[in-house]
Design a protein around this motif. Structure first.
Motif, mmCIF file in Angstrom:
data_model
loop_
_atom_site.group_PDB
_atom_site.id
_atom_site.type_symbol
_atom_site.label_atom_id
_atom_site.label_comp_id
_atom_site.label_asym_id
_atom_site.label_seq_id
_atom_site.Cartn_x
_atom_site.Cartn_y
_atom_site.Cartn_z
ATOM 1 N N LEU A 96 -19.902 -53.305 -7.201
ATOM 2 C CA LEU A 96 -20.247 -52.126 -6.399
ATOM 3 C C LEU A 96 -20.472 -50.838 -7.206
ATOM 4 C CD1 LEU A 96 -17.991 -52.790 -3.314
ATOM 5 C CD2 LEU A 96 -20.401 -53.329 -3.603
ATOM 6 N N LYS A 97 -20.859 -51.039 -8.460
ATOM 7 C CA LYS A 97 -21.288 -49.896 -9.267
ATOM 8 C C LYS A 97 -22.480 -49.215 -8.599
ATOM 9 C CE LYS A 97 -21.328 -49.696 -14.127
ATOM 10 N NZ LYS A 97 -21.641 -50.250 -15.437
ATOM 11 N N CYS A 98 -23.373 -50.024 -8.027
ATOM 12 C CA CYS A 98 -24.597 -49.514 -7.402
ATOM 13 C C CYS A 98 -24.252 -48.573 -6.251
ATOM 14 C CB CYS A 98 -25.459 -50.663 -6.915
ATOM 15 S SG CYS A 98 -24.556 -51.894 -5.969
ATOM 16 N N LEU A 99 -23.230 -48.952 -5.483
ATOM 17 C CA LEU A 99 -22.826 -48.146 -4.324
ATOM 18 C C LEU A 99 -22.401 -46.754 -4.775
ATOM 19 C CD1 LEU A 99 -20.625 -49.439 -1.455
ATOM 20 C CD2 LEU A 99 -19.981 -47.343 -2.585
ATOM 21 N N LYS A 100 -21.701 -46.719 -5.939
ATOM 22 C CA LYS A 100 -21.188 -45.431 -6.402
ATOM 23 C C LYS A 100 -22.267 -44.556 -7.010
ATOM 24 C CE LYS A 100 -16.650 -47.380 -7.059
ATOM 25 N NZ LYS A 100 -16.252 -48.608 -7.715
ATOM 26 N N THR A 101 -23.297 -45.174 -7.578
ATOM 27 C CA THR A 101 -24.308 -44.350 -8.247
ATOM 28 C C THR A 101 -25.477 -43.993 -7.340
ATOM 29 O OG1 THR A 101 -25.266 -46.373 -9.128
ATOM 30 C CG2 THR A 101 -23.845 -45.126 -10.594
ATOM 31 N N CYS A 102 -25.647 -44.683 -6.219
ATOM 32 C CA CYS A 102 -26.830 -44.439 -5.383
ATOM 33 C C CYS A 102 -26.876 -42.988 -4.914
ATOM 34 C CB CYS A 102 -26.820 -45.362 -4.170
ATOM 35 S SG CYS A 102 -28.185 -45.013 -3.055
ATOM 36 N N PRO A 103 -27.941 -42.247 -5.278
ATOM 37 C CA PRO A 103 -28.004 -40.840 -4.868
ATOM 38 C C PRO A 103 -28.315 -40.680 -3.381
ATOM 39 C CG PRO A 103 -29.756 -41.375 -6.449
ATOM 40 C CD PRO A 103 -29.072 -42.655 -6.105
ATOM 41 N N PHE A 104 -28.675 -41.767 -2.703
ATOM 42 C CA PHE A 104 -29.081 -41.661 -1.298
ATOM 43 C C PHE A 104 -28.089 -42.323 -0.338
ATOM 44 C CE2 PHE A 104 -32.799 -41.383 -3.956
ATOM 45 C CZ PHE A 104 -33.466 -40.294 -3.436
ATOM 46 N N GLN A 105 -26.960 -42.752 -0.858
ATOM 47 C CA GLN A 105 -25.975 -43.498 -0.057
ATOM 48 C C GLN A 105 -26.637 -44.639 0.715
ATOM 49 O OE1 GLN A 105 -25.812 -39.765 0.837
ATOM 50 N NE2 GLN A 105 -24.831 -39.669 -1.150
ATOM 51 N N ALA A 106 -27.551 -45.330 0.015
ATOM 52 C CA ALA A 106 -28.304 -46.383 0.685
ATOM 53 C C ALA A 106 -27.651 -47.749 0.519
ATOM 54 C CB ALA A 106 -29.734 -46.424 0.139
ATOM 55 N N ILE A 107 -26.533 -47.808 -0.214
ATOM 56 C CA ILE A 107 -25.904 -49.108 -0.460
ATOM 57 C C ILE A 107 -24.514 -49.135 0.174
ATOM 58 C CG2 ILE A 107 -25.133 -50.718 -2.250
ATOM 59 C CD1 ILE A 107 -27.335 -49.570 -4.024
ATOM 60 N N VAL A 108 -24.231 -50.238 0.863
ATOM 61 C CA VAL A 108 -22.916 -50.397 1.480
ATOM 62 C C VAL A 108 -22.311 -51.733 1.028
ATOM 63 C CG1 VAL A 108 -23.333 -48.991 3.508
ATOM 64 C CG2 VAL A 108 -23.980 -51.403 3.538
ATOM 65 N N GLU A 109 -21.013 -51.861 1.240
ATOM 66 C CA GLU A 109 -20.332 -53.113 0.903
ATOM 67 C C GLU A 109 -20.501 -54.081 2.057
ATOM 68 O OE1 GLU A 109 -16.245 -52.587 -0.318
ATOM 69 O OE2 GLU A 109 -15.817 -54.681 0.173
ATOM 70 N N ASP A 110 -20.739 -55.333 1.732
ATOM 71 C CA ASP A 110 -20.934 -56.344 2.753
ATOM 72 C C ASP A 110 -20.095 -57.568 2.392
ATOM 73 O OD1 ASP A 110 -22.025 -57.354 5.056
ATOM 74 O OD2 ASP A 110 -23.770 -58.235 4.052
ATOM 75 N N CYS B 36 -33.039 -46.480 1.554
ATOM 76 C CA CYS B 36 -33.391 -46.624 0.135
ATOM 77 C C CYS B 36 -34.717 -45.926 -0.146
ATOM 78 C CB CYS B 36 -33.497 -48.095 -0.230
ATOM 79 S SG CYS B 36 -34.014 -48.350 -1.931
ATOM 80 N N ALA B 37 -34.697 -45.106 -1.204
ATOM 81 C CA ALA B 37 -35.922 -44.382 -1.573
ATOM 82 C C ALA B 37 -36.638 -45.068 -2.728
ATOM 83 C CB ALA B 37 -35.568 -42.946 -1.939
#
Lengths: 653, 316
Positions: A588-602, A618-619
């Protein structure tokens, strides 16, 4: 796989410095390429027909167009191949114009480089996957940030077009800078008289929800579906009850509050209504000056208020609004006079800024329109105006022209003569910039009919001598030094980005230039759009602008919103991040770095923890894909393998 | 610090946890192996001495049940980093800390006794006495310690629930940590390139360094072995080897806790930690960040900021 390659001449733009025929011939040798040709103008209708015909004739399934920047014509060619029955993501463009033809003159080297670029595009297109857009609903409400003239115009046009508008203004009343001006150039009509009706419309329009004295706390979401958190700052007055009678302001014993509306020309009361025509006409307490807040006792306003509206316990309140588009009209700021040390900074009371002078001229200003020296309240007879006070000065980081100062100085010189017939105005200027309709005539009138003395040259120093201010400068037309004994000096301080412009840009995910002004999508052809779809610009937040341009841009932004909302559904761009759940390790590194809060945990049915991309949010910026250690998250149309194939292509040449 | 005190603590925490991870004697006297203790009888076999080199914290992210783990100061940084990255649930872990004055590099000892079979090992007064068929050899622990011990800043674990012994302060100056990196940087670009080319050429791509790394999260999805994305091939060329080590170093940017496990396990004696240490020194310079020292820290590579204080992109 059958790739078709089309090399564009772009007239002589490309063909002049690239051997296009050789590029086509080399492309033909690359495995997978079934057809390669060169054409005069590939983007022209016959050029596009050529592509369509070749797709049919040669049975092509992937297309490479080597021409200009994809920003220019990628969409054009995507539509072309779509009409011929291919998925539009089976197109790659090699930019051999901006990247190659325009930057070098060596035809031999250019041609080699063009062959490299084309072979990269061929390698990439062979890795491309068909992508399909999905569509989603839009919320047809619009947020306008900033209640200056540009923002009000945008809000009114949107509201008249039937949209629900949320207008957020950070000061206690709408009107912006224009509400503070006395008269407007070049017609000398009273600023508040022409703006007042618009302000009333904004306050009363049933489609406009006005949040005055409020700021944007957070912006989440994407075009069509934004969630906005608005901070309603505490006014310590219940605006539901306040009638704007002004009794509190009259009785308030704290008389030395800073007057933001009048730019500190004179003090105001700690509880105040900023100006008589204010919309909303409601009182507000400044806790930095209010005795109740500073000393814990006073309560005069609470006792006097006939409706019991005063509430010292009031707290900021956060409200949430949902909108589908945003118009940014946050305006501009003025250069801090303290930077101009050669003009004394703010040390001399009789050296003031243009906007302060505007307040002195104004009938509803602190002096009721009588021009007085701030030092001794006498009427000045000799007034010196200094244009470009900061503007066009690289050394203080303002290399640009503020645009409207030449005009307002001419206006102020004219008004000065009207107010004090025996006065003499001097204007130091670098160049007179007056390219608008009726503008140049206006500056001539200031000189010819109102006798303002225009001196071409810069002011090097301002210093006091007795009661007078000595303005020392150059007259470059006469080639001499000049010194003028002035009673009052007015500096046309530079227009700069509004305070907090950068933070606002980051909330909105729009770009800003080195000066803090917001960057439009295209300087000529997309002047009110930003590169973030759904966010539009109006007024001086994009660069210094006078009233007509700001109003024009406000209407233009409204037109863009209305045309966006003329559809019920929007198509999402499929070139976004996608998670391969087999490879995802759930770090979940991606979740923390996403500038658009487009990633969630599933959580998968197996119980495995993985990342999930919210498609519409997602932009497609790609931060997550470069963060993911195992390459499980991939940006569609720009996957690792697609990019690596380009690298391999260029390394194998 | 006595092993007896450690056993006492193990017995105390055992009823609350599924497993206590510690060390026990291995196949010979010089090799100590990780030990998963479930019962009081197991606890009797636990050992603690300067040969307890393994970083046991590395097991934590893969364990579901409540676990106790014995850590040295350096190992505790792994746990702190796990907490920063959200890879473990702190309430599910009991940390038994050991203040440590330095461990022994088995590789260095074996080299010193000329790779003779070890018959016995004894410790006395910061010395290690090795008995082989050719006689006894006494070595100062300071002479055969891994490089990380020479600049150790955290002899006492940073986080723990129980501490077996009294806390000790580091006697090594903080500036010494990256001295070797600064020294190495004085070499010319060509010298450095040749150095790494020679070193990485020895690589047999066994991936032991990656498998031992406590911060490697990808496990079986490592891009060194996947086709999609296909970053590197299985070819045994120096380019591919170099690429693998570069990828591992970049994946550890701002995450490497400098436990040195990668170098310890490398069968080819490649200084694989050097690149990672270099990146860590850059992280300190740029972000004022040291991995694994403060559970409240946010790893810089786990955030997205438009502006960074020390990286000038926009000028406003």
């Amino acid at each position: 796989m059958r790739v078709g390659v089309f090399i564009c001449h772009c007239g002589s733009n490309i063909a002049g410095t690239v051997d296009v025929a050789r590029v086509a011939a080399e492309a033909r040798k690359i495995p997978g390429v079934a057809f390669a040709t060169n054409y005069m103008y590939t983007c022209s209708e016959p050029g596009q027909d050529e592509i369509k015909a070749a797709i049919k004739r040669e049975n092509l399934d992937r297309i490479v167009v080597a021409a200009c920047s994809p920003r220019m014509h990628e969409n054009t060619f995507r539509k072309t191949i779509q009409k011929a029955g291919l998925n539009k993501y089976f197109l790659e463009m090699a930019n051999i114009r901006e990247h190659i033809a325009w930057i070098g003159n060596d035809k031999e080297l250019n041609t080699e480089k063009a062959i490299d670029a084309v072979s990269m595009a061929i390698a990439k297109v062979m890795q491309n996957k068909p992508l399909h857009a999905t569509s989603f609903k839009i919320n047809k409400r619009v947020l306008v940030i900033g209640g200056g003239v540009a923002g009000m115009q945008a809000a009114l046009d949107c509201a008249d077009g039937g949209l629900d508008v949320v207008l957020v203004e950070k000061s206690p009343a709408v009107g912006g800078i224009m509400a503070r001006l006395d008269k407007t150039f070049p017609t000398i009509d009273c600023s508040i008289c022409i703006l007042g009706p618009k302000m009333v419309d904004v306050g009363q329009h049933e489609k406009i929800k006005l949040f005055a004295y409020s700021e944007i706390e957070e912006i989440k979401g994407y075009i069509g579906n934004y969630q906005i958190k608005i901070r309603k700052k505490a006014t310590y007055v219940d605006w539901e009850k306040c009638t704007g009678c002004g009794l509190c302001m009259e009785k308030c014993p704290s008389k030395n509050s800073y007057d933001y509306f009048n730019f500190g020309v004179a003090p105001t009361k700690a509880i105040n209504i900023p100006f008589p025509q204010a919309i909303p006409k409601k009182a507000k307490i400044d806790p930095n000056y209010c005795r109740q807040f500073l000393k814990g006792k006073c309560g005069v306003c609470a006792k006097i208020c006939p409706t019991g509206a005063i509430n010292y316990e009031m707290k900021d309140e956060i409200v949430t609004e949902e909108v589908g588009a945003i118009v940014v009209a946050t305006g501009y700021g003025l250069l801090d006079q303290n930077i101009l040390t050669e003009y004394g900074g703010t040390r001399y009371p009789d050296v003031i800024s243009g906007i302060q002078y505007e307040r002195l001229l104004n009938a509803s200003g602190p002096t009721s329109g009588h021009i007085e020296r701030p030092s001794d309240h006498t009427e000045p007879k000799t007034i010196v105006f200094v244009s470009c006070a900061g503007s066009r000065d690289k050394s203080i980081g303002v290399p640009y022209c503020s645009g409207f100062c030449c005009m307002y100085i001419a206006k102020q010189a004219i008004l000065t003569k009207d107010h004090i017939p025996d006065s003499q105005s001097y204007v130091f200027y670098m160049d007179i910039r007056s390219p608008g309709k009726g503008y140049d005539e206006f500056t001539r009138r200031a000189q010819e009919e109102y006798g303002a003395q225009y001196i071409r040259g810069r002011v090097s120093k301002i210093y006091p001598k007795g009661k007078k201010m000595i303005v020392r400068g150059a007259d470059t037309l006469l080639g001499t030094q000049v010194e003028i004994e002035a009673d009052l000096v007015v500096l046309a301080t530079a227009a700069i980005a509004a305070e907090g412009a950068a933070e606002m840009a980051e909330k909105l995910h729009i770009s800003y230039d080195t000066f803090g002004f917001y960057v439009e999508s295209h300087p000529k052809l997309r002047p009110v759009e930003t590169n973030t779809s759904g966010v539009f610009l109006a007024g001086a937040c994009q660069g210094p602008k006078d009233i007509p341009s700001s109003v024009g841009q406000g209407s233009a932004a409204a037109a863009k919103v209305l045309s966006l909302f003329s559809r019920d559904m929007l198509e999402s761009d499929p070139a976004i991040a996608q998670v391969n759940t087999n490879a995802c390790v759930g770090c979940l590194k991606c979740l923390k770095t996403c500038p658009f809060q487009a990633i969630v945990e599933d959580t998968l049915r197996s119980g495995k923890k993985v990342a999930k991309v919210i498609e519409t949010v997602c932009a497609g910026c790609g931060v997550c894909t470069s963060t993911c250690p195992c390459g499980a998250i991939q940006l569609q149309h720009f996957t690792d393998n697609q990019l690596l194939s380009e690298v391999s292509a260029i390394c194998q040449m | 610090m006595s092993t007896e005190k450690l056993k006492e603590i193990i017995l105390k925490v055992l009823p609350d946890v599924d497993t206590v991870i510690g060390w026990q004697e291995g196949f010979d006297k010089i090799h100590i192996t990780p030990f998963f203790m479930k019962s009081p009888e197991d606890a009797e076999k636990a050992v603690w001495n300067s040969l307890c080199v393994q970083n046991l914290a590395a097991y934590l992210p893969s364990l579901k049940k409540k676990t106790a783990v014995i850590v040295k100061g350096c190992d505790s940084r792994t746990i702190v980093q796990y907490m920063q990255e959200g890879l473990i649930d702190r309430s599910n872990v009991v940390i038994i800390g050991i203040p440590c004055t330095g461990v022994v590099s088995v590789k260095k000892v074996l080299k010193a006794v000329d790779y003779q079979p070890i018959e016995d090992v004894k410790f006395s007064d910061e010395k290690i006495i090795i008995k082989t068929s050719k006689g006894e050899k006494t070595l100062a622990i300071a002479d055969v310690c891994p490089d990380k011990c020479k600049t150790c800043q955290y002899p006492t674990p940073i986080v723990y629930d129980h501490l077996a012994g009294d806390p000790i302060e580091s006697t090594k100056p903080a500036e010494s940590v990256y001295e070797d990196i600064k020294e190495f940087e004085k070499k010319s670009l060509e010298e450095r390139r040749d150095y790494f080319k020679n070193e990485f050429d020895k690589c047999i791509r066994c991936y032991a360094c990656r498998n031992a790394c406590p911060m490697c999260v990808c496990q079986d999805s490592c891009i060194a072995e996947t086709r999609d994305p296909h970053w590197i091939t299985q070819k045994l060329s120096s380019e591919e080897k170099m690429m693998f080590h570069m990828i591992h170093a970049v994946h550890l940017a701002g995450r490497c806790v400098e436990c040195g496990e990668c170098e310890r396990v490398c069968p080819m004696d490649i200084p694989v930690a050097k690149l990672k240490k270099k990146i860590n020194s850059e992280m300190k310079e740029l972000f004022d960040y040291v991995p694994g020292v403060n559970p409240e820290d946010k790893p810089p590579m786990y955030t997205f900021n438009v502006e960074e204080a020390k990286i000038k992109e926009h000028k406003l």
